[in-house]
Design an enzyme around this catalytic site. Sequence first.
Site, PDB file in Angstrom:
ATOM      1  N   GLY A   1       0.852  -1.177   0.000  1.00  0.00           N
ATOM      2  CA  GLY A   1       0.000   0.000   0.000  1.00  0.00           C
ATOM      3  C   GLY A   1       0.892   1.233   0.000  1.00  0.00           C
ATOM      4  N   ALA A   2       0.664   2.141  -0.956  1.00  0.00           N
ATOM      5  CA  ALA A   2       1.574   3.270  -1.133  1.00  0.00           C
ATOM      6  C   ALA A   2       1.805   4.077   0.149  1.00  0.00           C
ATOM      7  CB  ALA A   2       1.073   4.171  -2.264  1.00  0.00           C
TER       8      ALA A   2
ATOM      9  N   ARG B   1      10.738  -0.765  -4.540  1.00  0.00           N
ATOM     10  CA  ARG B   1       9.588  -0.890  -5.446  1.00  0.00           C
ATOM     11  C   ARG B   1       9.504   0.390  -6.272  1.00  0.00           C
ATOM     12  NH1 ARG B   1       4.101  -3.466  -3.384  1.00  0.00           N
ATOM     13  NH2 ARG B   1       4.030  -3.934  -5.620  1.00  0.00           N
TER      14      ARG B   1
ATOM     15  N   GLN C   1      -5.075  -9.627  -2.504  1.00  0.00           N
ATOM     16  CA  GLN C   1      -5.143  -8.639  -1.418  1.00  0.00           C
ATOM     17  C   GLN C   1      -6.588  -8.353  -1.015  1.00  0.00           C
ATOM     18  OE1 GLN C   1      -3.325  -8.297  -4.243  1.00  0.00           O
ATOM     19  NE2 GLN C   1      -1.463  -7.109  -3.908  1.00  0.00           N
TER      20      GLN C   1
ATOM     21  N   ASP D   1      -1.570   4.160  -6.558  1.00  0.00           N
ATOM     22  CA  ASP D   1      -0.154   4.138  -6.238  1.00  0.00           C
ATOM     23  C   ASP D   1       0.579   5.335  -6.822  1.00  0.00           C
ATOM     24  OD1 ASP D   1       0.931   1.320  -4.957  1.00  0.00           O
ATOM     25  OD2 ASP D   1      -1.008   1.153  -5.941  1.00  0.00           O
TER      26      ASP D   1
ATOM     27  N   ASN E   1      -2.796   1.945 -10.451  1.00  0.00           N
ATOM     28  CA  ASN E   1      -3.281   1.226  -9.272  1.00  0.00           C
ATOM     29  C   ASN E   1      -3.154  -0.265  -9.553  1.00  0.00           C
ATOM     30  OD1 ASN E   1      -4.463   1.306  -6.588  1.00  0.00           O
ATOM     31  ND2 ASN E   1      -6.311   0.480  -7.518  1.00  0.00           N
ATOM     32  N   LYS E   2      -3.500  -1.063  -8.578  1.00  0.00           N
ATOM     33  CA  LYS E   2      -3.334  -2.509  -8.687  1.00  0.00           C
ATOM     34  C   LYS E   2      -3.935  -3.038  -9.986  1.00  0.00           C
ATOM     35  CE  LYS E   2      -1.503  -4.528  -6.426  1.00  0.00           C
ATOM     36  NZ  LYS E   2      -0.068  -4.858  -6.596  1.00  0.00           N
TER      37      LYS E   2
END
Length: 351
Positions: free
Chosen positions: A50-51, A92, A199, A240, A250-251
């Site tokens: 999670g950012a 990351r 997740q 993110d 995002n994811k």
Amino acid sequence: MSKTGLLSLIWDGEHLLMLDQRLLPNEIKYRKKTTVEEIWDSIRALEVRGAPAIGIAAAYGFYFAAREAPDTDFDSFWRYVKEKSDYLASSRPTAVNLFWALARMENKVVESRHLPVSEIRRLVKEEAEAIHREDEEICRKIGEYGVTLLREGAGVLTHCNAGQLATARYGTATAPIYLAHEKGWKIRVFADETRPVNQGSRLTALELKEAGIDVTLICDNMAAMVMSKGWVDAVIVGCDRVAANGDTANKIGTLGLSILAKYYGIPFYVAAPTPTIDLNTKRGEDIPIEQRNPEEVACSFGKRTAPEGIKVYNPAFDVTPAENITAFITEKGIIYPPFEENIKNLFNQKK
């Protein structure tokens, strides 16, 4: 467990207690972190994710570097912490909060260079604690703005985990849901499983269930069916990185949801703390997309689920174009189109 549910990070004054999210939902285990290397490993291995949470963890990692750095003179101290900061930044590539937090920590050191190293260490520690504290405040404010977009009995679909486990508290995408719950509203949440690391099922479903919120788990490929039945009044996701024009990373799977929401006429909201908005990234195509280990796809649930040697494409994120987004929910207010202009105005107001 805190009185408001599971927390991803707990600071005890000198050590960081980190919830190992890889073990959820089967085991709740906190691990003590005391070194830069432990923080790097934790970020890379998704022990913390999670950012916002990554940014907080990196800030404490920077403090650990400052604690270990030589104190003979500023230049030696700075060389050491800058090297460790660059190392943390390599963990990351997509979550902009990581780089934002490290830049903020570096700036604190540089602006304090006239002070004794012992005093700089104290200020660095306070800065990390401030980043942690401010994230909770940001998430609460996102919830206060976001809840105005919901109503009693609303159905909300969310993807991945932009919840309390991805932040200091409340989450980003889940903050409006938590605040609606505090009001006594009955909100029905659909949580995408979120392949390949799940997740949504392991984290979002767990934390919302623990909070007593009505949550239904669905596989990612069931979202269209759920929307078609009229059960979803809003899609709220986290992010993110948001580019200056509103394109949003995002994811993986978020892009597909935005296309479905647009087709069914459902508002698609992105909960975006302002540290996640990157004005230096002009458009989505400029956002680096992390490629993950193929085994995350080919070896699900601890067993091989694909043939040996099969080619696997496993991007961690996708980019949703700005035109698919209804609005951004930030701690400063709700941003509507035209995004490029209104995002710029938001940051001009902050100065």
